[in-house]
Design an enzyme around this catalytic site. Structure first.
Site, PDB file in Angstrom:
ATOM      1  N   GLU A  21      -4.324  -8.912  -1.661  1.00  0.00           N
ATOM      2  CA  GLU A  21      -4.811  -8.778  -0.283  1.00  0.00           C
ATOM      3  C   GLU A  21      -6.303  -8.494  -0.256  1.00  0.00           C
ATOM      4  O   GLU A  21      -6.813  -7.689  -1.033  1.00  0.00           O
ATOM      5  CB  GLU A  21      -4.063  -7.664   0.457  1.00  0.00           C
ATOM      6  CG  GLU A  21      -4.236  -7.765   1.971  1.00  0.00           C
ATOM      7  CD  GLU A  21      -3.623  -6.588   2.723  1.00  0.00           C
ATOM      8  OE1 GLU A  21      -2.413  -6.327   2.563  1.00  0.00           O
ATOM      9  OE2 GLU A  21      -4.377  -5.940   3.473  1.00  0.00           O
TER      10      GLU A  21
ATOM     11  N   GLU B 147       0.829  -1.224   0.000  1.00  0.00           N
ATOM     12  CA  GLU B 147       0.000   0.000   0.000  1.00  0.00           C
ATOM     13  C   GLU B 147       0.857   1.264   0.000  1.00  0.00           C
ATOM     14  O   GLU B 147       0.741   2.124   0.871  1.00  0.00           O
ATOM     15  CB  GLU B 147      -1.015  -0.038   1.163  1.00  0.00           C
ATOM     16  CG  GLU B 147      -1.889  -1.281   1.042  1.00  0.00           C
ATOM     17  CD  GLU B 147      -3.281  -1.181   1.673  1.00  0.00           C
ATOM     18  OE1 GLU B 147      -3.543  -0.226   2.417  1.00  0.00           O
ATOM     19  OE2 GLU B 147      -4.103  -2.082   1.379  1.00  0.00           O
TER      20      GLU B 147
END
Ligand SMILES: *[C@@H]1O[C@H](CO)[C@@H](O)[C@H](O)[C@H]1NC(C)=O
Ligand SMILES: *[C@@H]1O[C@H](CO)[C@@H](O)[C@H](O)[C@H]1NC(C)=O
Ligand SMILES: *[C@@H]1O[C@H](CO)[C@@H](O)[C@H](O)[C@H]1NC(C)=O
Ligand SMILES: *[C@@H]1O[C@H](CO)[C@@H](O)[C@H](O)[C@H]1NC(C)=O
Ligand SMILES: *[C@@H]1O[C@H](CO)[C@@H](O)[C@H](O)[C@H]1NC(C)=O
Ligand SMILES: *[C@@H]1O[C@H](CO)[C@@H](O)[C@H](O)[C@H]1NC(C)=O
Length: 552
Positions: A400, A297
């Site tokens: 994810e 991220e």
């Protein structure tokens, strides 16, 4: 003769006892299956059937798990009339004109089934499978070897640990074949740490040459041994690594959280070397990686006030890959490893990829795009089609996903959570995605441990006090994909003239066809499934169910 018969009966009987789900209802809408020292349900080994037989496995909200059934294709001779109509690959895909042949029998039956959801009232609700139209190749399915996953597995007695590992990696379980390994800590660790945390007078000492680099206690206790066990159970297991945060001394902020945690410019080179050192250290423990991402991220980290991470701008990420990480990786002994960039949410994709690839060298370094599910909805799914068409030789992989990130809760037995997984998986598979990797494989009953208390849900929950683990509906829903769509399967065209159910279809390396169908509605749905090269079958999809069909 008699003895053989008795033996067969004995085997069959012990089999049926061990297979079954020990249901428990926690009042969250559906049940979990309990595994303890005495009992753990197993999944069926899938054996090939010949035409005209079709294997059908169904799980539904009312508690059925992998209920097996057979059907046969009806003969093709009876199908006469040709009809054209509007068909859809799924809700948000462009319509496709499909010409299908309808038997007189089906037509008559349908006229009294005037469903309110028909797109084309004159054609029966039909799913059309066309294996001549092919799309992307599948890489795999799995979850992440987080510290929390390892801690929870290790909190069980040896025998139960074995059952849990087999539930994920063996043929009696999900047959996972693609897993993520965090480089250092994540929010699912018991504390923040990296591999160069040398403290001097209470301060972290700078070590840009990484002379003090060493793997953590967590790698030796919770990751390496479990990865080795998993590899024994699943010889086709591929691994990819992702880093959350760098050592504090590499960051402007001097702390672990993503928020404002930019890397110091002079640390660009040490940070690239740090990735290589990680790969070297795992290699010396006999663990090799298939892939590595450019960081977890990397853009959304900005919003992470507690979650460890590094924040990047797409410009700086592009620069770091082209000048530091790309050349370093490709010149190392790990040069064949797939490099996946982004490893972040869908809304960031278009702009960040355009920026990263505006640096022309990066075309040669980057193999694929890693994507997280947290900001996915029906309205932004077009982004996946767009980036595939813009960068057709970069594979897309979901790396994810989890439920519970919004309200920090474990919902034991939630069918709704399982359906959310299935809807997302079908949506993204129909948009060029090559695999789907879940987040924590195992958490405790609170949804942790997580040192920043970022508790979430997981397909397997461990209760170490009771020495039990619970397989949630999410676990079984994942199996409807992972067990039937092996690596190197190719997605084929599936389209339907109705928008209520979700469908994706695959041609397997063994030439079998797997079709996954989710019925999220509260009523039974009847469908005709047509494969032009095989024939037709009638399906009754029970309320809130998922069905996988398999035929050769
Ligand atoms: C579908 O077929 C009709 C009639 O042949 C044609 O007018 C229409 O443009 C086609 N639509 C698509 C999306 O191909
Ligand atoms: C189906 O039912 C609707 C509403 O009752 C009606 O308007 C429509 O004409 C019917 N269609 C057919 C093909 O019978
Ligand atoms: C790695 O594998 C080799 C060959 O099987 C073995 O000799 C060695 O002990 C292993 N090393 C580790 C750290 O497991
Ligand atoms: C998606 O778009 C539809 C139609 O414009 C809208 O009703 C819906 O709320 C949107 N969903 C999300 C999650 O934004
Ligand atoms: C976990 O086990 C303990 C001890 O048996 C029990 O009291 C508790 O209710 C269990 N928790 C769940 C979520 O089942
Ligand atoms: C769930 O599936 C089973 C087996 O296919 C079926 O017998 C049962 O009726 C289904 N439940 C519901 C509510 O449809």
């Amino acid at each position: 003769m008699k003895l053989v018969l008795i033996l067969i009966l004995l085997i069959a009987c012990s089999g049926c006892k061990a297979d079954g789900c020990l249901e428990r209802d926690y009042g969250e809408g559906n049940t979990v299956c309990v595994c303890n020292n005495q009992h753990c349900d197993t999944m069926p080994r899938i054996n090939k059937v010949s035409f005209p037989y079709i294997l059908i496995y169904t799980s539904n909200k009312s508690g059925k798990r992998f209920k097996k059934n057979y059907k046969t294709f009806t003969t093709r001779g009876g199908i006469k009339n040709s009809v054209s109509g509007k068909f859809y690959e799924d809700k948000t895909t462009n319509e496709r004109n499909v010409s299908i042949k309808i038997s007189k029998f089906t037509k008559k039956k349908r006229s009294c089934l005037n469903g309110t959801n028909d797109v084309n009232n004159n054609i029966p609700k039909t799913i059309v499978i066309n294996s001549k139209i092919t799309y992307q190749k599948i890489i795999g399915w799995g979850g992440a070897f987080t510290d929390s996953t390892g801690i929870n597995i290790k909190s069980l007695k040896k025998n139960l640990q074995g059952k849990l590992m087999r539930s994920y990696f063996s043929t009696e379980g999900l047959e996972y074949n693609l897993c993520r390994v965090p480089i250092g800590c994540t929010d699912f660790s018991t504390h923040g740490y990296t591999y160069v945390d040398d403290i001097d007078d209470g301060d972290y000492r700078e070590d840009p040459l990484l002379t003090k680099f060493k793997l953590a206690r967590e790698d030796h206790l919770y990751k390496i041994p479990l990865i080795k066990q998993a590899k024994k159970l699943q010889k086709n297991l591929l691994l990819f690594a992702s880093a959350w945060t760098s050592p504090k001394w590499m960051k402007e902020s001097g702390s672990y959280p993503g928020s404002m945690g930019y890397l110091k410019k002079k640390m660009y080179k040490p940070w690239a070397n740090y990735f290589i050192k990680f790969l070297d250290n795992y290699f010396s423990n006999n663990i090799t990686f298939w892939g590595i991402t450019t960081g977890n991220e990397i853009f959304y980290s900005m919003a992470h006030l507690k979650i460890p991470g590094i924040v990047w701008t797409p410009e700086e990420m592009g620069h770091w890959i082209s000048k530091y990480f790309g050349p370093k990786l490709r010149k190392s002994q790990h040069h064949q490893i797939k490099m996946l960039t982004i490893d972040d949410n869908r809304p960031t994709l278009t702009h960040s990829l355009d920026t990263i690839f505006s640096n022309t060298q990066n075309e040669g370094f980057i193999d694929g795009v890693a994507i997280h599910w947290y900001f996915d909805n029906e309205n932004n799914s077009y982004i996946l089609d767009d980036i595939h068409h813009k960068y057709p030789n970069k594979f897309l992989l979901y790396t994810e996903a989890c439920n519970g990130a919004d309200n920090n809760l474990v919902k034991l037995g939630s069918w709704k959570n399982a359906e959310a997984y299935a809807k997302n998986i079908i949506q993204v598979l129909n948009r060029w995605v090559t695999g789907w990797v879940d987040w924590n494989m195992v958490l405790d009953t609170k949804g942790g441990p997580s040192y920043i208390r970022n508790f979430v849900d997981s397909p397997i929950i461990v209760n170490c006090t009771a020495q039990e683990f619970y397989k949630q509906p999410m676990y079984y829903i994942l199996g409807h994909f992972s067990k039937f769509i092996p690596r190197d399967s190719i997605r084929i065209s599936s389209s339907q003239n109705d928008l209520l159910i979700h469908v994706a279809a695959f041609k397997r390396p063994d030439n079998g066809v797997a079709v996954v169908i989710l019925n999220p509605s509260d009523v039974s749905q009847r469908r005709t499934l047509r494969d032009e090269s095989k024939g037709e079958i009638q399906l009754e999809l029970t309320p809130r169910s998922i069905t996988t069909l398999l035929y050769w």
